[in-house]
Design an enzyme around this catalytic site. Structure first.
Site, PDB file in Angstrom:
ATOM      1  N   HIS A 184      -0.243   0.872   9.317  1.00 33.09           N
ATOM      2  CA  HIS A 184       1.064   1.310   8.809  1.00 33.09           C
ATOM      3  C   HIS A 184       0.912   2.574   7.947  1.00 33.09           C
ATOM      4  O   HIS A 184       1.604   3.572   8.174  1.00 33.09           O
ATOM      5  CB  HIS A 184       1.697   0.176   8.004  1.00 33.09           C
ATOM      6  CG  HIS A 184       3.030   0.494   7.423  1.00 33.09           C
ATOM      7  ND1 HIS A 184       4.219   0.152   8.039  1.00 33.09           N
ATOM      8  CD2 HIS A 184       3.384   1.134   6.278  1.00 33.09           C
ATOM      9  CE1 HIS A 184       5.229   0.569   7.295  1.00 33.09           C
ATOM     10  NE2 HIS A 184       4.755   1.166   6.215  1.00 33.09           N
ATOM     11  N   GLU A 185       0.012   2.532   6.997  1.00 36.31           N
ATOM     12  CA  GLU A 185      -0.128   3.684   6.098  1.00 36.31           C
ATOM     13  C   GLU A 185      -0.679   4.892   6.855  1.00 36.31           C
ATOM     14  O   GLU A 185      -0.271   6.025   6.619  1.00 36.31           O
ATOM     15  CB  GLU A 185      -1.017   3.353   4.897  1.00 36.31           C
ATOM     16  CG  GLU A 185      -0.590   2.119   4.102  1.00 36.31           C
ATOM     17  CD  GLU A 185       0.883   2.076   3.722  1.00 36.31           C
ATOM     18  OE1 GLU A 185       1.497   3.137   3.540  1.00 36.31           O
ATOM     19  OE2 GLU A 185       1.434   0.956   3.625  1.00 36.31           O
ATOM     20  N   GLU A 217      10.330   4.175   7.256  1.00 35.20           N
ATOM     21  CA  GLU A 217       9.829   2.801   7.210  1.00 35.20           C
ATOM     22  C   GLU A 217      10.121   2.005   8.486  1.00 35.20           C
ATOM     23  O   GLU A 217       9.245   1.335   9.008  1.00 35.20           O
ATOM     24  CB  GLU A 217      10.362   2.077   5.974  1.00 35.20           C
ATOM     25  CG  GLU A 217       9.877   2.678   4.646  1.00 35.20           C
ATOM     26  CD  GLU A 217       8.360   2.763   4.524  1.00 35.20           C
ATOM     27  OE1 GLU A 217       7.637   2.141   5.327  1.00 35.20           O
ATOM     28  OE2 GLU A 217       7.882   3.482   3.618  1.00 35.20           O
ATOM     29  N   ALA A 264       0.850  -1.186   0.000  1.00 36.11           N
ATOM     30  CA  ALA A 264       0.000   0.000   0.000  1.00 36.11           C
ATOM     31  C   ALA A 264       0.885   1.234   0.000  1.00 36.11           C
ATOM     32  O   ALA A 264       2.094   1.130   0.163  1.00 36.11           O
ATOM     33  CB  ALA A 264      -0.894   0.012   1.234  1.00 36.11           C
ATOM     34  N   MET A 265       0.260   2.401  -0.197  1.00 31.01           N
ATOM     35  CA  MET A 265       1.032   3.635  -0.302  1.00 31.01           C
ATOM     36  C   MET A 265       0.366   4.775   0.449  1.00 31.01           C
ATOM     37  O   MET A 265      -0.830   5.030   0.295  1.00 31.01           O
ATOM     38  CB  MET A 265       1.200   3.986  -1.793  1.00 31.01           C
ATOM     39  CG  MET A 265       2.028   5.223  -2.039  1.00 31.01           C
ATOM     40  SD  MET A 265       3.726   5.033  -1.411  1.00 31.01           S
ATOM     41  CE  MET A 265       4.053   6.720  -0.919  1.00 31.01           C
ATOM     42  N   GLU A 266       1.183   5.481   1.236  1.00 27.72           N
ATOM     43  CA  GLU A 266       0.692   6.472   2.198  1.00 27.72           C
ATOM     44  C   GLU A 266       0.462   7.865   1.625  1.00 27.72           C
ATOM     45  O   GLU A 266       0.532   8.857   2.359  1.00 27.72           O
ATOM     46  CB  GLU A 266       1.703   6.568   3.354  1.00 27.72           C
ATOM     47  CG  GLU A 266       3.063   7.222   2.991  1.00 27.72           C
ATOM     48  CD  GLU A 266       4.170   6.237   2.619  1.00 27.72           C
ATOM     49  OE1 GLU A 266       3.851   5.116   2.177  1.00 27.72           O
ATOM     50  OE2 GLU A 266       5.348   6.605   2.750  1.00 27.72           O
ATOM     51  N   ASN A 267       0.165   8.016   0.340  1.00 27.02           N
ATOM     52  CA  ASN A 267      -0.083   9.333  -0.257  1.00 27.02           C
ATOM     53  C   ASN A 267      -0.941  10.204   0.669  1.00 27.02           C
ATOM     54  O   ASN A 267      -1.928   9.738   1.220  1.00 27.02           O
ATOM     55  CB  ASN A 267      -0.825   9.172  -1.576  1.00 27.02           C
ATOM     56  CG  ASN A 267      -0.256   8.068  -2.413  1.00 27.02           C
ATOM     57  OD1 ASN A 267       0.899   8.104  -2.779  1.00 27.02           O
ATOM     58  ND2 ASN A 267      -1.057   7.041  -2.672  1.00 27.02           N
TER      59      ASN A 267
HETATM   60  N1  TRP Z   1       5.818   3.532   1.237  1.00 28.72           N
HETATM   61  C1  TRP Z   1       5.133   2.302   0.993  1.00 28.72           C
HETATM   62  C2  TRP Z   1       4.938   1.653   2.349  1.00 28.72           C
HETATM   63  O1  TRP Z   1       5.782   1.117   2.939  1.00 28.72           O
HETATM   64  C3  TRP Z   1       5.897   1.353   0.110  1.00 28.72           C
HETATM   65  C4  TRP Z   1       5.530   1.345  -1.321  1.00 28.72           C
HETATM   66  C5  TRP Z   1       4.304   1.288  -1.865  1.00 28.72           C
HETATM   67  C6  TRP Z   1       6.435   1.327  -2.409  1.00 28.72           C
HETATM   68  N2  TRP Z   1       4.399   1.208  -3.203  1.00 28.72           N
HETATM   69  C7  TRP Z   1       5.662   1.229  -3.570  1.00 28.72           C
HETATM   70  C8  TRP Z   1       7.798   1.362  -2.520  1.00 28.72           C
HETATM   71  C9  TRP Z   1       6.259   1.166  -4.820  1.00 28.72           C
HETATM   72  C10 TRP Z   1       8.405   1.310  -3.769  1.00 28.72           C
HETATM   73  C11 TRP Z   1       7.638   1.208  -4.908  1.00 28.72           C
HETATM   74  O2  TRP Z   1       3.941   1.758   2.926  1.00 28.72           O
HETATM   75 ZN    ZN Z   2       5.797   2.205   4.823  1.00 29.45          ZN
END
Ligand code: TRP
Ligand code: ZN
Length: 875
Positions: A303-304, A326, A268-271
Site C-alpha cells: 500500500h505505502e 486512498e 503506516a505513512m507513504e512519505n
Molecule cells: N496515508 C496513510 C496511509 O493510508 C494514512 C496515515 C498514516 C494517516 N498516518 C496517519 C492519516 C495519521 C491520518 C493521520 O497509508
Molecule cells: Zn494510504
C-alpha cells in the site's frame, strides 16, 4: 478553547492558494530537550489566484516563534500577527523569501503528529495537517515545493539522520554532534515530509527496475528487531515488481527507506522515499506473527509503496479528495495481495471488512460520501468509507471498463496529471475519456452517501422458456442527504444462472448494469427454473434483501462456480439461522437448529476436495457486530446466546467430524507461508475453536488443544488455542495466559495479542479484567497499539461492551475523556461503538446517550472527539 470554537470546512469553499512555495530549506537542530527548526521558503504569488490581497496566512500550531525575516531582514512587529492557529504576514510583495525559526518540544508531543519521539528516536507524522506543528507554512496538499532538509544531532543519541530523497552531504560537528543533508528532487506537499533521527540499524537489499536502475532498499529498526525484517523486504521487492508489471509504474528515486516505530497513530505513512511504519506492519517471524500478520505486513508495505505513484506523484488537491489516493491505493494493494496469495480468499476478507465496518458507518451518524462535502477535523475522515468503499468504487470502474481499458485510463491519468494535485473528478474523467464509457451517472458513488439496498424478484415462464429478474434499488437517508433526493446509482452486477445439476447455464453476458430505480432483465431460451447467483465477486458495495430460500442457499454453497458466492451463500445461510434463533430466544421458545443447516455444515466438514481456506471461511459464522446491524432493535444478549447456541450445537452434533478435520490437518514440519499451508491452518484452527466452543469443553479436546499450544512452531497455531480457550471458564485458560505472558512479556507486538485475547473474551468477567489490565506493565496509555488492543478491542466486544447495566459504556467514556487531552486522534477512534446507540433498546439508548453527553460536556474537548460525539448526538 471552548467546544463551540470548532468550525466546519466545506468542499464548496475551495480556493486555489494565493501564494505558492517553490522551494523549502529546512534545518533541524535536535537538542536534548527541544528542537529548533529553521525554515527558509521561496514564495511566489499564484497567477491562478483571484485575490490580490497582500496579507498571507500561514498555518502554525504549538510553535514557539524565535525569528521571522523576509528577504533577509527581520520583520518588524507591524508586519505580522500571531493567531491561535497560525501567523498572518502583512503587506507582502509578489515574491519573497521567508525565514522562520521555531522551537518545538518533541518529548512533550503525545498526539503523535508533527515531530515526536518513539522509544527515544525522533520521527514525524505530517499527514494530514501535522507539518504546521513543525513550522509556519502553507499546510495544504496543493502547495508543492522542493525540499532540502538538514538535520543535526548528537552522534550517540542519533547516529542515524534521515529525510526524504537523496543524501547529499554529511559530516561531523563540534561537541559530539553531526549532520546530514537530504535533497528531494520531486516537488511535494508538506504532508509527505519526513524526518527520522535515532539509534537504529538497517537491513539492506536492492531492486533493479525495468529500465535497469538499481535501487538501494533499506529497512531501519531497533537493533533487537534485526531478524524480523525479512518478510517486509521480500514484500517490498514483490510490490516493486508487481507495479511495473501490472501498472507499468517504475520507482523514481535511488533509495527507498522504511522505518519501523512502536508509537504510531495509524498503519503506516507513504512519505516520499522515507516511509514511516507502525512496527506491527514491518516485523514478523513465525514464532511471533500469525498468518494474518504476515499478510498484513505484505499488504501495508505494498500500500505505502503504491502511494509513490497514486498519492505522491499525483496527489490530492484538497483533503475532500482523500479517496483519490486512498481508494485507488487500497484497490491496488488488494489486487496485489490477490495476485500474491488467493484471490477468492482476499475478496472474502475484504468484503467481510466492508460489510462489518463500512456498512455500519454508512448507516449511522458518521455516514459520509466517498468524497465528503464537509468536515470539522480531517483526521476523522480517514475512514472505511474513504478507504474501503473508495476501493470498491475503483473496482466497479475496473469491472465496467474491463482490465484493458482500465489500464488505458490509468495511463491517461498519469499522462495528464503527473506532478499535480488533482480531484476525484479528474480521475473519473481520465477513465471515461480513455475507455469511451459514460461515467456521469457512475459519479454519484462519489457524492451520495449510504449503502444502496437491492430487492430481487424472479419469474420463470415455463411456456415461453423465459426467465425474468427484476432488480430495484433504494438508498436510505443519511445525514444531510434525504432518501428522496438521492438518484439511482449505476450498479454493475455480475451474475450467473445455475441449472438443476449446479452447472452454469450459458449466457451471452455475465454483467447486468442497473441504472434506474427498477429494471427487469429478461433471458430467453431458459429450459428450466434457474438458481440465481447474484453479485458474483461482490461486484458492487450494496446490500441485497434476502430473497432466496435456505434450500437455494445450500444449493449455491454446494455448486456455485464463483468461489466468492459459494462462500457468500454459507454466510447468508448462517446469518438467517442465527437471526431466526435470536428471535426464538427473545420469545422464550425452544431453540432448535435447522437440519438443513446442520447438513450443509457437515458437507463442508467432509469435503476433502475444496480449498481449505474457503472451507475454513465457510465455517466462520458472521460476527456479532455484523449480525447486530441486521436487527431492527439490537438485542446483544439474545444475539450472543443464539450465536453461541449455534456453535455449541454444531460442535455437539458434529463432534466426530470436527475432530477428524482437526486431526487431519495438524501441522507437520516447517512453517510455510503458502496459501495451501495457510488454508490448512485456518481449517484446522476453526475446527479447534468449535471443539472448545462450550464453556466447559470435553477434557480430551482441551488436552489436545494444550498439546497444540506446547508443540506449535508458529504463532498462528499457538494463538488459535489461546483464542478458543479465552471464552472457556476452565483452569487451563488462566494457566495458558500466564504461560504466554511469561514467555513473551518482552515483545510488545506479542503482548498486544495477549491484551486483545482478554479484551475480546465473552466471559462475564471481561470488563473487570480489562480494568485490571489498564494497570498492568504490559499496558501503556501512551502507545496507540496498546490502547487499540485493550480498550479498542473491548469496544468491539459486542456482548461485553453492551452489558445491560451500562458499565462498559461508562468505562469507555472514561477512557475517551482521559485520552482526549493526550492523543485526540486515538480518543476519537474509540468513540465508534457509541455511534450506533439509536439502534439499541431504550434502556441501552439512554445509557449510551448519557455517556456521549458526558464526553461532550468536557471542557476543552478536541475537535476530533467533539465532531464524533456531536454527530452521534445530533441524529
Ligand atoms: N496515508 C496513510 C496511509 O493510508 C494514512 C496515515 C498514516 C494517516 N498516518 C496517519 C492519516 C495519521 C491520518 C493521520 O497509508
Ligand atoms: Zn494510504
Amino acid at each position: 478553547m471552548s467546544n463551540t470554537e470548532h468550525s466546519t470546512i466545506y468542499r464548496k469553499d475551495y480556493r486555489v492558494p494565493d501564494f505558492l512555495i517553490t522551494d523549502l530549506n529546512l534545518n533541524f537542530i535536535l537538542g536534548k530537550k527541544d528542537c529548533v527548526v529553521k525554515a527558509k521558503s521561496v514564495f511566489q504569488r499564484n497567477q491562478e489566484a483571484k485575490s490580490n490581497s497582500n496579507e498571507l496566512f500561514l498555518n502554525g500550531e504549538n510553535l514557539e516563534l524565535l525569528f521571522v525575516a523576509v528577504d533577509g531582514s527581520e520583520l518588524p512587529a507591524s508586519r505580522y500577527r500571531l493567531e491561535g492557529k497560525g501567523m498572518v504576514l502583512i503587506d507582502m510583495p509578489d515574491s519573497f523569501v521567508l525565514e522562520v525559526s521555531t522551537r518545538i518540544y518533541p518529548d512533550k508531543n503525545t498526539a503523535l503528529e508533527g515531530l515526536y519521539r518513539s522509544s527515544g528516536n525522533f520521527c514525524t507524522q505530517c499527514e494530514a495537517e501535522g507539518f504546521r506543528k513543525i513550522t509556519y507554512y502553507l499546510d495544504r496538499p496543493d502547495v508543492m515545493a522542493r525540499f532540502v532538509t538538514r538535520i543535526e544531532g548528537d552522534i550517540v543519541d542519533c547516529p542515524v539522520l534521515l529525510s526524504n530523497g537523496n543524501l547529499v552531504e554529511e559530516g561531523m560537528l563540534e561537541g559530539g554532534r553531526h549532520f546530514a543533508v537530504w535533497e528531494d528532487p520531486f516537488p511535494k506537499p508538506c504532508y509527505l515530509f519526513a524526518l527520522v533521527a535515532g539509534d537504529l540499524i538497517f537491513i539492506q537489499d536492492e531492486f533493479t527496475t525495468c529500465s535497469g536502475r538499481r535501487i538501494d532498499l533499506r529497512i531501519y529498526v531497533e537493533a533487537k528487531n534485526r531478524e524480523k525484517c525479512g518478510h517486509a523486504m521480500t514484500s517490498l521487492k514483490k510490490s516493486m515488481a508487481w507495479d511495473e508489471e501490472v501498472f507499468g509504474l517504475e520507482y523514481d528515486l535511488d533509495t527507498y527507506m522504511i522505518v519501523a516505530v512502536d508509537d504510531f497513530n495509524m498503519g503506516a505513512m507513504e512519505n516520499k522515499g522515507l516511509n514511516v511504519f507502525n512496527s506491527k506492519y514491518v516485523l514478523a517471524s513465525p514464532e511471533t506473527a500469525t498468518d494474518q500478520d504476515y499478510l498484513g505486513v505484505e499488504g501495508v508495505i505494498a500500500h505505502e509503496y503504491f502511494h509513490n505513484w497514486t498519492g505522491n506523484r499525483v496527489t490530492c488537491r484538497d483533503w475532500f479528495q482523500l479517496s483519490l489516493k486512498e481508494g485507488l491505493t487500497v484497490f491496488r494493494d488488494q489486487e496485489f495481495s490477490s495476485d500474491m496469495n488467493s484471490r477468492p480468499v482476499q475478496r472474502i476478507e475484504d468484503v467481510r471488512v466492508l460489510r462489518s465496518f463500512q456498512f455500519r458507518e454508512d448507516s449511522g451518524p458518521m455516514a459520509h460520501s466517498v468524497r465528503p462535502d464537509s468536515y470539522l477535523e480531517i483526521n476523522n475522515f480517514y475512514t472505511v468509507t474513504v478507504y474501503n468503499k473508495g476501493a470498491e468504487v475503483i473496482r466497479m470502474m475496473h469491472t465496467l471498463l474491463g482490465a484493458e481499458d482500465f489500464r488505458k485510463g490509468i495511463d491517461l491519468y498519469f499522462k495528464r496529471h503527473d506532478g499535480q494535485a488533482v480531484t476525484c473528478d479528474d480521475f473519473v474523467s481520465a477513465m471515461a475519456t480513455a475507455s469511451d464509457v459514460d461515467l456521469d451517472q457512475f459519479k454519484l458513488w462519489y457524492s451520495q452517501a449510504g449503502t444502496p439496498e437491492l430487492t430481487v424478484t424472479e419469474e420463470w415462464d415455463v411456456e415461453g422458456q423465459r426467465y425474468k429478474v427484476t432488480l430495484s434499488q433504494r438508498c436510505p437517508s443519511t445525514p444531510s442527504q434525504s432518501m428522496e433526493d438521492k438518484k439511482a446509482f449505476h450498479i454493475p452486477i455480475s451474475f450467473g444462472l445455475l441449472d438443476s445439476n449446479g452447472n452454469d447455464m450459458e449466457l451471452k453476458n455475465a454483467l447486468l448494469e442497473l441504472k434506474s430505480a427498477e429494471e427487469t432483465f429478461t433471458f430467453e431460451g431458459i429450459h428450466e427454473k434457474p438458481v440465481l447467483s447474484l453479485l458474483r465477486g461482490f461486484s458492487a458495495p450494496v446490500k441485497v434483501e434476502p430473497w432466496q430460500s435456505r434450500e437455494q442457499l445450500a444449493f449455491l454453497m454446494a455448486n456455485d462456480s464463483d468461489p466468492f458466492n459459494r462462500w457468500d451463500a454459507s454466510f447468508r445461510l448462517s446469518e438467517s439461522v442465527i437471526l431466526e434463533l435470536t428471535s426464538v430466544l427473545q420469545q422464550n421458545r425452544q431453540a432448535v437448529l435447522d437440519p438443513l443447516f446442520i447438513d450443509a455444515v457437515r458437507r463442508i466438514l467432509t469435503d476433502r476436495e475444496s480449498d481449505k481456506s474457503l472451507l475454513g471461511m465457510a465455517l466462520s459464522l458472521p460476527e456479532e457486530n455484523y449480525l447486530a446491524q441486521q436487527m431492527k432493535v439490537i438485542d446483544p444478549d439474545n444475539l450472543h446466546l443464539a450465536r453461541r447456541f449455534v456453535r455449541r450445537e454444531l460442535a455437539n452434533l458434529l463432534q466426530a467430524e470436527f475432530r477428524a478435520v482437526w486431526e487431519g490437518n495438524t501441522n507437520r514440519g516447517e512453517y510455510e507461508l503458502t496459501s495451501e499451508a495457510m488454508g490448512r491452518r485456518r481449517l484446522q484452527n476453526v475446527a479447534l475453536s468449535y471443539l472448545l466452543a462450550g464453556e466447559r469443553p470435553d477434557q480430551s479436546d482441551v488436552d489436545m488443544a494444550m498439546e497444540q499450544y506446547e508443540n506449535g512452531n508458529n504463532m498462528t497455531d499457538v494463538i488459535a488455542v489461546l483464542s478458543a480457550m479465552s471464552h472457556c471458564d476452565i483452569p487451563e485458560r488462566g494457566e495458558l495466559l500466564q504461560n504466554f505472558y511469561e514467555k513473551w512479556k518482552d515483545d510488545v507486538l506479542v503482548m498486544d495479542k495477549w491484551l486483545i485475547l482478554q479484551a475480546s473474551s465473552s466471559l462475564p468477567s471481561t470488563l473487570a479484567s480489562v480494568k485490571d489490565l489498564m494497570h498492568h506493565p504490559a499496558f501503556s496509555i501512551s502507545n496507540p497499539n496498546k490502547v487499540r488492543s485493550l480498550i479498542g478491542a473491548f469496544g468491539g466486544n459486542h456482548v461485553a461492551f453492551h452489558n445491560s447495566k451500562g458499565e462498559g459504556y461508562c468505562f469507555l467514556a472514561d477512557q475517551i475523556i482521559d485520552l482526549d487531552s493526550r492523543n485526540p486522534q486515538i480518543a476519537s477512534r474509540l468513540t465508534t461503538p457509541f455511534s450506533t446507540w439509536k439502534r439499541y433498546d431504550t434502556v441501552r439508548q439512554k445509557l449510551m446517550k448519557a455517556q456521549l453527553q458526558r464526553i461532550a460536556e468536557k471542557e476543552g474537548l478536541s475537535g476530533d472527539v467533539f465532531e464524533m460525539v456531536r454527530r452521534s448526538l445530533d441524529t
